[in-house]
Design a protein around this motif. Sequence first.
Motif, PDB file in Angstrom:
ATOM      1  N   ASN A  58       0.821  -1.208   0.000  1.00 32.70           N
ATOM      2  CA  ASN A  58       0.000   0.000   0.000  1.00 32.70           C
ATOM      3  C   ASN A  58       0.855   1.257   0.000  1.00 32.70           C
ATOM      4  O   ASN A  58       0.630   2.187  -0.772  1.00 32.70           O
ATOM      5  CB  ASN A  58      -0.941  -0.013   1.202  1.00 32.70           C
ATOM      6  CG  ASN A  58      -1.951   1.119   1.193  1.00 32.70           C
ATOM      7  OD1 ASN A  58      -2.460   1.513   2.232  1.00 32.70           O
ATOM      8  ND2 ASN A  58      -2.283   1.666   0.039  1.00 32.70           N
ATOM      9  N   GLU A 115       1.791   9.853  -0.256  1.00 36.53           N
ATOM     10  CA  GLU A 115       2.772   9.726   0.816  1.00 36.53           C
ATOM     11  C   GLU A 115       4.109  10.253   0.305  1.00 36.53           C
ATOM     12  O   GLU A 115       4.537   9.923  -0.806  1.00 36.53           O
ATOM     13  CB  GLU A 115       2.922   8.260   1.255  1.00 36.53           C
ATOM     14  CG  GLU A 115       1.718   7.712   2.016  1.00 36.53           C
ATOM     15  CD  GLU A 115       1.761   8.084   3.491  1.00 36.53           C
ATOM     16  OE1 GLU A 115       2.680   8.834   3.900  1.00 36.53           O
ATOM     17  OE2 GLU A 115       0.869   7.628   4.227  1.00 36.53           O
ATOM     18  N   GLN A 170      -3.609  -0.348   6.339  1.00 36.82           N
ATOM     19  CA  GLN A 170      -4.019   0.076   4.999  1.00 36.82           C
ATOM     20  C   GLN A 170      -4.756   1.406   5.054  1.00 36.82           C
ATOM     21  O   GLN A 170      -5.544   1.651   5.963  1.00 36.82           O
ATOM     22  CB  GLN A 170      -4.967  -0.946   4.385  1.00 36.82           C
ATOM     23  CG  GLN A 170      -4.338  -2.229   3.920  1.00 36.82           C
ATOM     24  CD  GLN A 170      -5.355  -3.073   3.183  1.00 36.82           C
ATOM     25  OE1 GLN A 170      -5.656  -2.816   2.026  1.00 36.82           O
ATOM     26  NE2 GLN A 170      -5.903  -4.051   3.869  1.00 36.82           N
ATOM     27  N   ARG A 171      -4.547   2.206   4.037  1.00 37.09           N
ATOM     28  CA  ARG A 171      -5.281   3.458   3.932  1.00 37.09           C
ATOM     29  C   ARG A 171      -6.430   3.295   2.945  1.00 37.09           C
ATOM     30  O   ARG A 171      -6.468   2.363   2.149  1.00 37.09           O
ATOM     31  CB  ARG A 171      -4.343   4.578   3.510  1.00 37.09           C
ATOM     32  CG  ARG A 171      -3.109   4.692   4.417  1.00 37.09           C
ATOM     33  CD  ARG A 171      -2.671   6.102   4.608  1.00 37.09           C
ATOM     34  NE  ARG A 171      -3.611   6.879   5.402  1.00 37.09           N
ATOM     35  CZ  ARG A 171      -3.537   8.209   5.537  1.00 37.09           C
ATOM     36  NH1 ARG A 171      -2.579   8.889   4.923  1.00 37.09           N
ATOM     37  NH2 ARG A 171      -4.422   8.857   6.279  1.00 37.09           N
ATOM     38  N   THR A 172      -7.376   4.203   3.013  1.00 42.06           N
ATOM     39  CA  THR A 172      -8.579   4.085   2.195  1.00 42.06           C
ATOM     40  C   THR A 172      -8.251   4.048   0.708  1.00 42.06           C
ATOM     41  O   THR A 172      -7.260   4.620   0.259  1.00 42.06           O
ATOM     42  CB  THR A 172      -9.537   5.251   2.481  1.00 42.06           C
ATOM     43  OG1 THR A 172     -10.733   5.063   1.733  1.00 42.06           O
ATOM     44  CG2 THR A 172      -8.915   6.582   2.096  1.00 42.06           C
ATOM     45  N   LYS A 198      -8.599  13.885   4.339  1.00 42.15           N
ATOM     46  CA  LYS A 198      -7.725  12.823   4.835  1.00 42.15           C
ATOM     47  C   LYS A 198      -6.291  13.046   4.363  1.00 42.15           C
ATOM     48  O   LYS A 198      -5.340  12.795   5.106  1.00 42.15           O
ATOM     49  CB  LYS A 198      -8.241  11.456   4.365  1.00 42.15           C
ATOM     50  CG  LYS A 198      -7.394  10.294   4.848  1.00 42.15           C
ATOM     51  CD  LYS A 198      -8.009   8.965   4.477  1.00 42.15           C
ATOM     52  CE  LYS A 198      -9.149   8.628   5.391  1.00 42.15           C
ATOM     53  NZ  LYS A 198      -8.699   8.415   6.801  1.00 42.15           N
ATOM     54  N   ARG A 199      -6.143  13.531   3.141  1.00 40.89           N
ATOM     55  CA  ARG A 199      -4.811  13.797   2.591  1.00 40.89           C
ATOM     56  C   ARG A 199      -4.277  15.153   3.007  1.00 40.89           C
ATOM     57  O   ARG A 199      -3.103  15.299   3.363  1.00 40.89           O
ATOM     58  CB  ARG A 199      -4.875  13.681   1.060  1.00 40.89           C
ATOM     59  CG  ARG A 199      -3.580  13.915   0.356  1.00 40.89           C
ATOM     60  CD  ARG A 199      -3.619  13.578  -1.138  1.00 40.89           C
ATOM     61  NE  ARG A 199      -4.920  13.568  -1.750  1.00 40.89           N
ATOM     62  CZ  ARG A 199      -5.550  14.655  -2.211  1.00 40.89           C
ATOM     63  NH1 ARG A 199      -4.992  15.835  -2.118  1.00 40.89           N
ATOM     64  NH2 ARG A 199      -6.742  14.547  -2.779  1.00 40.89           N
ATOM     65  N   HIS A 201     -12.721   1.897   5.250  1.00 42.28           N
ATOM     66  CA  HIS A 201     -11.518   1.095   5.479  1.00 42.28           C
ATOM     67  C   HIS A 201     -11.549  -0.087   4.515  1.00 42.28           C
ATOM     68  O   HIS A 201     -12.578  -0.732   4.360  1.00 42.28           O
ATOM     69  CB  HIS A 201     -11.472   0.607   6.925  1.00 42.28           C
ATOM     70  CG  HIS A 201     -10.166   0.007   7.307  1.00 42.28           C
ATOM     71  ND1 HIS A 201      -9.876  -1.321   7.152  1.00 42.28           N
ATOM     72  CD2 HIS A 201      -9.044   0.569   7.819  1.00 42.28           C
ATOM     73  CE1 HIS A 201      -8.644  -1.565   7.565  1.00 42.28           C
ATOM     74  NE2 HIS A 201      -8.123  -0.430   7.973  1.00 42.28           N
ATOM     75  N   HIS A 241      -8.736   1.211  15.277  1.00 42.25           N
ATOM     76  CA  HIS A 241      -9.071   2.120  14.183  1.00 42.25           C
ATOM     77  C   HIS A 241     -10.010   3.223  14.667  1.00 42.25           C
ATOM     78  O   HIS A 241     -10.761   3.033  15.625  1.00 42.25           O
ATOM     79  CB  HIS A 241      -9.723   1.354  13.028  1.00 42.25           C
ATOM     80  CG  HIS A 241      -8.805   0.357  12.383  1.00 42.25           C
ATOM     81  ND1 HIS A 241      -8.881  -0.988  12.659  1.00 42.25           N
ATOM     82  CD2 HIS A 241      -7.797   0.516  11.492  1.00 42.25           C
ATOM     83  CE1 HIS A 241      -7.953  -1.626  11.966  1.00 42.25           C
ATOM     84  NE2 HIS A 241      -7.282  -0.740  11.253  1.00 42.25           N
ATOM     85  N   GLU A 280      -7.536  12.479   8.919  1.00 50.04           N
ATOM     86  CA  GLU A 280      -6.174  12.123   8.523  1.00 50.04           C
ATOM     87  C   GLU A 280      -5.585  11.048   9.426  1.00 50.04           C
ATOM     88  O   GLU A 280      -4.590  10.403   9.079  1.00 50.04           O
ATOM     89  CB  GLU A 280      -5.277  13.368   8.533  1.00 50.04           C
ATOM     90  CG  GLU A 280      -4.948  13.950   9.897  1.00 50.04           C
ATOM     91  CD  GLU A 280      -6.014  14.889  10.449  1.00 50.04           C
ATOM     92  OE1 GLU A 280      -5.732  15.569  11.455  1.00 50.04           O
ATOM     93  OE2 GLU A 280      -7.137  14.940   9.876  1.00 50.04           O
ATOM     94  N   ASP A 328      -5.991   7.476  10.919  1.00 54.61           N
ATOM     95  CA  ASP A 328      -6.716   6.223  10.700  1.00 54.61           C
ATOM     96  C   ASP A 328      -6.760   5.344  11.946  1.00 54.61           C
ATOM     97  O   ASP A 328      -7.692   4.555  12.119  1.00 54.61           O
ATOM     98  CB  ASP A 328      -6.071   5.426   9.570  1.00 54.61           C
ATOM     99  CG  ASP A 328      -6.181   6.116   8.225  1.00 54.61           C
ATOM    100  OD1 ASP A 328      -7.098   6.928   8.047  1.00 54.61           O
ATOM    101  OD2 ASP A 328      -5.342   5.840   7.350  1.00 54.61           O
TER     102      ASP A 328
END
Length: 338
Positions: A33, A43, A115-117, A131-132, A161, A193, A201, A203
């Motif tokens: 991921n 990222e 894991q991220r969305t 989130k970003r 998720h 979680h 942002e 998780d």
Amino acid sequence: MVPFTYARPATLSEALRLGTGNPAARYIAGGTNLVDLMKVDVERPAQLIDISRLPLRSVEPSAGGGLRIGALVANSDLAYHPEIERRYPLVASAILAGASQQLRNMASTGGNLLQRTRCAYFYDTATPCNKREPGTGCSAIGGLNRGHAVLGTSESCIATHPSDLCVALAALAATVQVVGPTGERSIAFADFHRLPGETPERDTNLSAGEIVTAVTLPAEGFAAHHTYIKIRDRLSYAFALVSVAAALRMEGDTIAEARLALGGVAHRPWRVPEAEQALKGKTATPQLFAQAADITLQGARGHGHNDFKIALARLAVVRALTQAERGTPQPQSLKKIL
């Protein structure tokens, strides 16, 4: 992809030393991921700390009769581990429902939790995403949101998720072991979680610099009465629109204990203890299963394109509980839901 440095520590203490106080560093194991997110500039770590050589690959008995799974155990190895197949087939089924064989060979147990969305707006750096980039807005609200959450959402984020394994771990009430600058601690899976709230942002409830070292399963694996149903747009390599992990302990026709968790519908695996309590001590019937589904989905709200998920989830919960009660788990090789 921005330039970054790379380190491969030989010990856990060395990994923690490299990661502590370094917000631009990221731990990497399988990378299935993180590397994707680096490629699309979501990222941007200045340093990668490769923990793949650390001694975290064992599966061994734990105190209380459960099983301790090292964070670096590959998904494929876990799914086919004899003790997992025998005692925790719900875990094996959830893993086999996800990704491709090649990815399962690389993906780690700990990494699966992190894991991220897969929200398309999160991956698209040309669009606003809280989130970003906190404070920029949520493009999915009012946008194309067919795959997005219907439970536990906020005005800041409606992402879901993506993990299958985590849905099974939530149903089994696993525990996550972590180590960080201040030492070791255990986190109940239900607390690991986060819902998005005003901080989408974030998780998880991991603290800065902490590393997941293991996941511990309790003694009860519900091997005789379980199922994992995953409903998706295509059979191969697709994330869940709705998934359900159901596990029951039966005494004749009576449900002595119940576990139920949903995936694809919220920012974290969705488990409602009140729904499980509504099943406990009752005779298994379609009407009872429908009642549990209604409790689980209480407060669900669609956002236009994903309105269908609420009805779909209700049907999936009833079907999953029916399969679990009958002891006829969903084979992951079948295209048709039993």
